[in-house]
Design an enzyme around this catalytic site. Structure first.
Site, short mmCIF file in Angstrom:
data_model
loop_
_atom_site.label_atom_id
_atom_site.label_comp_id
_atom_site.label_asym_id
_atom_site.label_seq_id
_atom_site.Cartn_x
_atom_site.Cartn_y
_atom_site.Cartn_z
CG ASP A 14 -29.15 -46.57 25.97
OD1 ASP A 14 -28.94 -45.96 24.91
OD2 ASP A 14 -29.21 -46.01 27.08
CB ILE A 15 -29.80 -46.73 31.64
CG1 ILE A 15 -30.63 -46.75 32.92
CG2 ILE A 15 -29.16 -45.36 31.38
CD1 ILE A 15 -29.82 -46.58 34.19
CG ASN A 28 -20.10 -33.89 36.73
OD1 ASN A 28 -20.65 -32.88 37.17
ND2 ASN A 28 -20.01 -34.16 35.45
CG ASP A 38 -23.83 -36.86 33.51
OD1 ASP A 38 -22.97 -36.16 34.07
OD2 ASP A 38 -25.02 -36.52 33.44
CB SER A 121 -18.02 -45.30 40.76
OG SER A 121 -18.40 -44.14 41.46
N GLY A 123 -17.08 -46.57 35.30
CA GLY A 123 -16.57 -46.13 33.99
C GLY A 123 -15.43 -45.15 34.21
CE1 TYR A 125 -15.82 -39.04 37.87
CE2 TYR A 125 -17.47 -39.51 39.57
CZ TYR A 125 -16.85 -38.61 38.70
OH TYR A 125 -17.26 -37.29 38.66
N1 APR Z 1 -26.80 -47.14 29.69
C1 APR Z 1 -26.40 -47.87 30.76
N2 APR Z 1 -25.16 -47.85 31.25
C2 APR Z 1 -24.26 -47.05 30.62
C3 APR Z 1 -24.59 -46.26 29.50
C4 APR Z 1 -25.93 -46.33 29.04
N3 APR Z 1 -26.35 -45.61 27.99
N4 APR Z 1 -23.48 -45.58 29.10
C5 APR Z 1 -22.49 -45.95 29.94
N5 APR Z 1 -22.94 -46.83 30.84
C6 APR Z 1 -22.22 -47.51 31.92
C7 APR Z 1 -20.71 -47.61 31.77
O1 APR Z 1 -20.39 -48.66 30.88
C8 APR Z 1 -20.33 -47.92 33.20
O2 APR Z 1 -20.53 -49.30 33.45
O3 APR Z 1 -22.40 -46.76 33.10
C9 APR Z 1 -21.37 -47.13 34.03
C10 APR Z 1 -20.82 -45.87 34.66
O4 APR Z 1 -19.85 -45.29 33.82
P1 APR Z 1 -19.75 -43.70 33.60
O5 APR Z 1 -20.92 -43.25 32.82
O6 APR Z 1 -18.39 -43.42 33.06
O7 APR Z 1 -19.90 -43.07 35.07
P2 APR Z 1 -18.86 -42.99 36.27
O8 APR Z 1 -17.79 -44.02 36.18
O9 APR Z 1 -19.71 -42.95 37.50
O10 APR Z 1 -18.16 -41.58 36.04
C11 APR Z 1 -18.94 -40.42 36.21
O11 APR Z 1 -18.31 -39.58 34.09
O12 APR Z 1 -19.77 -39.06 32.42
C12 APR Z 1 -19.03 -38.53 33.44
O13 APR Z 1 -20.31 -36.62 34.13
C13 APR Z 1 -19.91 -37.94 34.51
O14 APR Z 1 -18.06 -36.92 35.60
C14 APR Z 1 -18.99 -37.98 35.68
C15 APR Z 1 -18.26 -39.30 35.49
#
Ligand code: APR
Length: 172
Positions: A14-15, A28, A38, A121, A123, A125
């Protein structure tokens, strides 16, 4: 799973738990929090992170802005806004590449030596993983070839599918 290739390391944690100088947030435009990574980062960092984000006046897709990490183990958070996938013909590849390039430059300019990226992007996105991983690895490799200020770059694989995509990309 921890696979390393010199200065690039794949990690499955978990980051928000990583003790690195900076973690990158897949934010975003508003920079006022959201779901996915986020949401996890804001929950772990506490309310001061949002308070500082409010002073940043948002962020354009492909750009990056830096804040402190507050309650996180990481000293800094670099917020970048990835492109939403619309099929790949609206500049998404260049914008995603810019997220990595601009985050790395901002990190190096702030004396950051260790940094962790989520799969930007990939997840909400909906960016196709294989292509996004190829762009991430290419941009990280290009950066490391030109600049030795950043010591180690962690690519965080949150899930088997992400891990597989990065392992493939690293072998290319
Ligand atoms: N640690 C590491 N990676 C994570 C974690 C975590 N705790 N939680 C999620 N991820 C991964 C997801 O599995 C995915 O591989 O981060 C990657 C990016 O996914 P998202 O968080 O959905 O981000 P993104 O696709 O860039 O979409 C951004 O989602 O949460 C909202 O506010 C954000 O509107 C923005 C959009």
């Amino acid at each position: 799973m921890n696979a390393s290739l010199g200065r690039i390391h794949l990690v499955s944690d978990d980051i928000t738990q990583l003790s690195v100088d900076a973690i990158v947030n897949a934010a975003n435009h508003s920079l006022l929090g959201g779901g996915g990574v986020d949401g996890a980062i804001h929950r772990a960092a506490g309310p001061e992170l949002l308070a500082e984000c409010r002073t940043l006046n948002g962020c354009e897709t492909g750009q990056a802005k830096i804040t402190r990490g507050y309650r996180l183990a990481a000293r800094f958070v670099i917020h970048t806004v990835g492109p939403i996938w619309h099929g790949g013909h609206q500049g998404e590849p260049d914008l995603l590449a810019a997220c990595y390039r601009n985050s790395l430059k901002l990190a190096a300019d702030n004396g950051i030596q260790t940094i962790a990226f989520p799969a930007i992007s990939c997840g909400v996105y909906r960016y196709p993983l294989a292509e996004a991983a190829r762009i991430a690895v290419r941009e990280v490799r290009n950066y490391l070839a030109d600049d030795d200020r950043i010591e180690t770059i962690y690519l965080v694989c949150f899930g088997e599918d992400v891990q597989h995509a990065y392992q493939q990309a690293l072998q290319e």
